[in-house]
Design an enzyme around this catalytic site. Structure first.
Site, short mmCIF file in Angstrom:
data_model
loop_
_atom_site.label_atom_id
_atom_site.label_comp_id
_atom_site.label_asym_id
_atom_site.label_seq_id
_atom_site.Cartn_x
_atom_site.Cartn_y
_atom_site.Cartn_z
CG HIS A 86 -1.77 1.27 1.25
ND1 HIS A 86 -2.96 1.35 0.56
CD2 HIS A 86 -1.59 2.47 1.84
CE1 HIS A 86 -3.48 2.56 0.73
NE2 HIS A 86 -2.67 3.26 1.51
CG ASP A 165 -12.08 3.44 5.70
OD1 ASP A 165 -11.56 4.21 6.51
OD2 ASP A 165 -11.78 3.41 4.50
NE ARG A 172 -10.28 10.62 8.70
CZ ARG A 172 -9.40 9.79 8.14
NH1 ARG A 172 -9.78 8.57 7.75
NH2 ARG A 172 -8.16 10.14 7.98
CB SER A 187 -8.68 4.89 7.00
OG SER A 187 -9.16 4.87 5.68
CE LYS A 191 -9.48 1.55 2.99
NZ LYS A 191 -9.62 2.80 2.22
#
Lengths: 430, 430
Positions: A86, A165, A172, A187, A191
């Protein structure tokens, strides 16, 4: 789930710097998902969390509650180990495209659930959608089948993973509470943990084009995420990497696919190759494979074979010509000297304004739009030589892209350029 | 109003401890009133204000923006000066009832816009509505006519004064952001300044039954409000007064009207008389009248005459019997000794649970319900003597009132009782 909690009590507790219990956190996420906690209440809580923080146990409970709001995937039936990557997002960050097939070519399956871009950072799915015929949406079963057969899949995350999320992120975004490290970390990690990967490598970007502008903040985010992954049984490592200048020589969808294919063909810009190989090594080691050198799989074409199979399996034609923007404009160097700075954020905003990105999630992107760089910091340039090429289908966008680029680079006739290392730090659980 | 502002930028500025400009604040309140700023955005901003504060200039601009959201009243056509009083709310605080006619009897007009109670503190309108026939709603013209003819009016604030405050207060109530001194001060002062009074005396309560539990916080609130009033040209003074024990010997609607009439008749509990006279003196001096002693007007029946005229003018019958609760229960002292503590909050919650107050603004209150005290801290009591009488129309409420009163008092056989002064401090602009 017990209803013995009250949203206002929980907001007040965090406001007054108290620790929230696991039960309070589980109730909060569940009640928000069910609409029992209203958006204005979650907004006040998010601001209290941003300003007063959460400790590791609270963040871990918050992440677990977000995972519990949806489904979990399971890759344990696969014949090989899994690893995912990620990135916190940057400009010209196309690394996922060569990385997923490269790691698969080395024997580790890569189940890469990706998203679309928003603002100045591009999205992996937007880039791949520049390839004629390529489809982002796969069923869980198709994903498993492709992972087993080919070893790599890059597709859209279904709505079923951590749905809390999704709602919280949208909230947000409009309430000035995006920049809370506990909420950013939970967050991302909710996932990735729900996705079921066995190992995870995080690319935490630092610099003007990144979400985290300084290394201290980025380090805190990296340590928080590595802790969360480790607590959840996912072998997790983070690299802190420089995002003060764009990665590679392109920012834009089809432009970045083209550059990724160059890397898979054994060429491409040195920084993209360096980061792709470094992340591949981390993923392989985290997945328990330490006897394969990914540089070899890039050099001998095995990674390119997996890329072609992966694109074809999702309906794409890996041999098709990529879309090209209808109009281009060149920007040239104003002086002789050394390019000492080329700002990632400004290039990212210019690419976005040219049509490569979107301001709202329902906007469409232009496949061919973006910015091409002809020099990078450290390169010697000559007055009048091309520095950047702007690409767009809508030439009325050029002027705002030029505005975004005002002051984006520096050419020095005097002092030497001191290069920033691309890989700045490494954070692991040990 | 310029639209060159963005809600998220303003939230971020306060989140990051920056000062908001007057233009930003004016836009924020106006945009919130028009629905351009959503509730979740205002909730995040309110939490940032609670945690990061606002300076005097910001609070003054915030108050001015709230006033600008609605109409302003004007009493300049009256033949006498005006003065008003505001209490931050307590248990047994019926002071407005004898105070308004007393000050009017001394030659200063009192335009008292009041509210209904919520939670453990009673509302002035709820109390007066215990009088058969009395009406809280007056038109602005009726209010002016009554002020000129009688000198005192206690009525409901119309929806036209500072409407932004109404929406913001409801939001703060559900988002844990009530306890922000800048927002409390601007909420109170925007309505009082818009009301157009020439002088204002604030009764800032301190102690268990008050909103402010300690004197430091109460002092900060008092100084902030005195500053706001002064900046807006209203002569403003604040008294900090004790609310650790209930005021007088009653908490409940008809019960408090009865006690107020006793005070107007020259009797009543000493603390209620002391505070009524002290506040009347402050209001008279602030309104420029310094040659009249309100104690005389209480003793010679002039205040009672104004009370009767004021009640009659709003449809009430000042001679009518007041409602009485259908059921009562007595609580007796368990030992001989000196009563050293009788907790205001616990008595207030008991009265609320007996039916004198409401949990939500649409609830109805019982006129006869409440708590009657037979002793106050400092009094000597004998085992078996009545300490409290609980009143309600719905006897199933007794048990929860008893629970609320658990541990609410202390009877000491040893040490002496050290009385707390009722008037703890005075804050003025000088």
């Amino acid at each position: 789930m017990s209803e013995n909690f009250d949203a206002v009590d929980i907001i007040r507790a965090k406001r007054d710097r108290h620790e929230l219990s696991g039960e309070q956190i589980a109730w909060t996420i569940d009640a928000y998902t069910r609409g029992v906690i209203a958006d204005e209440q979650m907004a006040a809580l998010a601001m209290a969390i941003l300003l007063n923080g959460m400790d590791r146990r609270e963040i871990s409970d918050w992440t677990a509650a977000m995972i519990a709001s949806g489904e979990r995937m399971d890759f344990s039936a696969l014949s090989r180990p899994t690893a995912d990557k990620h990135s916190t997002g940057g400009v010209g960050d196309k690394i996922t495209l060569p990385l997923a097939p490269l790691v698969a070519a080395c024997g580790v399956a890569v189940p890469q659930l990706s998203g679309r871009g928003l603002g100045h950072t591009g999205g992996t799915l937007d880039k791949l959608e520049a390839i004629p015929g390529w489809q982002a949406d796969l069923s869980n079963q198709d994903m498993l089948t492709q992972l087993e057969a080919i070893g790599a899949v890059i597709c859209a995350a279904g709505a079923g993973l951590a749905p809390a999320d999704k709602r919280l992120y949208a909230l947000r975004d409009v309430t000035g509470t995006v920049e809370a490290i506990p909420l950013i970390a939970s967050s991302i990690m909710s996932k990735k943990i729900a996705e079921g990967t066995g190992a995870l490598v995080l690319d935490v970007k630092v610099g003007s084009g990144a979400f985290m502008k300084d290394a201290a903040q980025a380090g805190e985010l990296a340590r928080t995420m590595v802790g969360l992954g480790t607590d959840a049984g996912v072998r997790t490592v983070a690299l802190l990497t420089d995002m003060s200048t764009p990665l590679g020589l392109t920012a834009g969808n089809a432009l970045e696919v083209r550059e990724s294919v160059e890397v898979l063909a054994g060429g491409g810009p040195a920084d993209v190759v360096e980061l792709t190989v470094a992340l591949a090594r981390e993923m392989l080691v985290a997945a328990g494979v330490d006897d394969v050198d990914p540089a070899d799989a890039l050099a001998d074409g095995r990674a390119m074979d997996v890329w072609r199979a992966m694109i074809s399996a999702q309906g794409g034609d890996p041999e098709a010509a990529l879309p090209v923007a209808q109009e281009t404009q060149q920007i040239t160097a104003g002086a002789d000297g050394v390019l000492t700075r080329l700002d990632a954020l400004q290039v990212g905003v210019a690419a976005w304004r040219l049509g490569a990105g979107r301001a709202r999630k329902e906007d469409l992107v232009q496949a061919g739009a973006g910015v091409e760089l002809h020099a990078k910091p450290g390169d010697t340039v000559t007055a009048g030589q091309p520095l950047l090429t702007l690409h767009t289908d809508t030439p009325e966008r050029f002027s705002r892209a030029h505005e975004a680029l005002d002051g984006a680079w520096e050419i020095s006739t005097a002092g030497a350029h001191v290069p920033t290392p691309l890989i700045m730090d490494r954070v692991s659980a040990d």
